[in-house]
Design an enzyme around this catalytic site. Structure first.
Site, PDB file in Angstrom:
ATOM      1  N   ASP A  84      -0.146  -6.001   0.356  1.00  0.00           N
ATOM      2  CA  ASP A  84      -1.401  -6.387  -0.268  1.00  0.00           C
ATOM      3  C   ASP A  84      -1.145  -7.670  -1.033  1.00  0.00           C
ATOM      4  O   ASP A  84      -0.085  -7.834  -1.644  1.00  0.00           O
ATOM      5  CB  ASP A  84      -1.899  -5.299  -1.231  1.00  0.00           C
ATOM      6  CG  ASP A  84      -2.378  -4.060  -0.496  1.00  0.00           C
ATOM      7  OD1 ASP A  84      -3.118  -4.212   0.497  1.00  0.00           O
ATOM      8  OD2 ASP A  84      -2.023  -2.945  -0.918  1.00  0.00           O
ATOM      9  N   CYS A  88       0.863  -1.169   0.000  1.00  0.00           N
ATOM     10  CA  CYS A  88       0.000   0.000   0.000  1.00  0.00           C
ATOM     11  C   CYS A  88       0.905   1.226   0.000  1.00  0.00           C
ATOM     12  O   CYS A  88       1.823   1.328   0.832  1.00  0.00           O
ATOM     13  CB  CYS A  88      -0.907   0.009   1.229  1.00  0.00           C
ATOM     14  SG  CYS A  88      -1.850   1.544   1.398  1.00  0.00           S
TER      15      CYS A  88
END
Length: 158
Positions: free
Chosen positions: A61, A54
């Site tokens: 992620d 992120c």
């Protein structure tokens, strides 16, 4: 038995020690010549262990990245694609950015007739994001295919 070369000697990753890049590395991508340019067919890559960061929080992620394309003259070499996708591991980008960056890099690399990239990201904060991007070669029937698939796109929910 000697294998007939189709410029395979130009591939620098296949058959060599694997070197992993620690940030976004489009230079890892390599191609080879499509031996079946006279007919259309789909090639699908499924990467169920894609990771990126992120760009705001730095948190990881996780996603499955699916790449489907109809090749023209050049095709992406699978090990180079794996190394390229791995290079996102420490790269900060939103989910939608990852999918569009991957698609655009592959368009520049191969100039496919058609390509689509889907990101199936795992939930974060109770919500999943599934970005989808596609492209069809301008002025061809593949441009119409891209429009049709985009406007009729839906992702089956689990």
């Amino acid at each position: 038995m000697e294998l007939k070369s189709d410029h395979l000697e130009e591939l620098s990753h296949l058959g060599h020690k694997t070197e992993y890049k620690m940030d976004y590395a489009p230079e890892m991508l390599e191609t080879f010549v499509n031996k079946h340019q006279d007919n259309d067919y789909w090639v699908t890559f499924n990467c169920p262990e894609f990771t990126s960061l992120c760009p705001i929080t730095g948190q990881p992620d996780f996603a499955t990245i699916r790449i489907d394309y109809i090749p023209d003259v050049k095709m992406v070499e699978s090990k180079s694609l794996k190394l390229y996708l791995f290079s996102f591991r420490n790269h900060g980008a939103f989910h939608e950015d990852c999918v569009n960056i991957i698609m655009k890099d592959l368009i520049r690399l191969m100039e496919p007739k058609y390509i689509e990239v889907t990101g199936i990201f795992t939930p974060r904060g109770g919500i999943s994001i599934y970005p989808y991007a596609n492209y069809g070669k301008k002025g061809t029937k593949y441009e119409q295919l891209a429009e049709t698939r985009l406007f009729n796109h839906s992702f089956p929910l689990p």
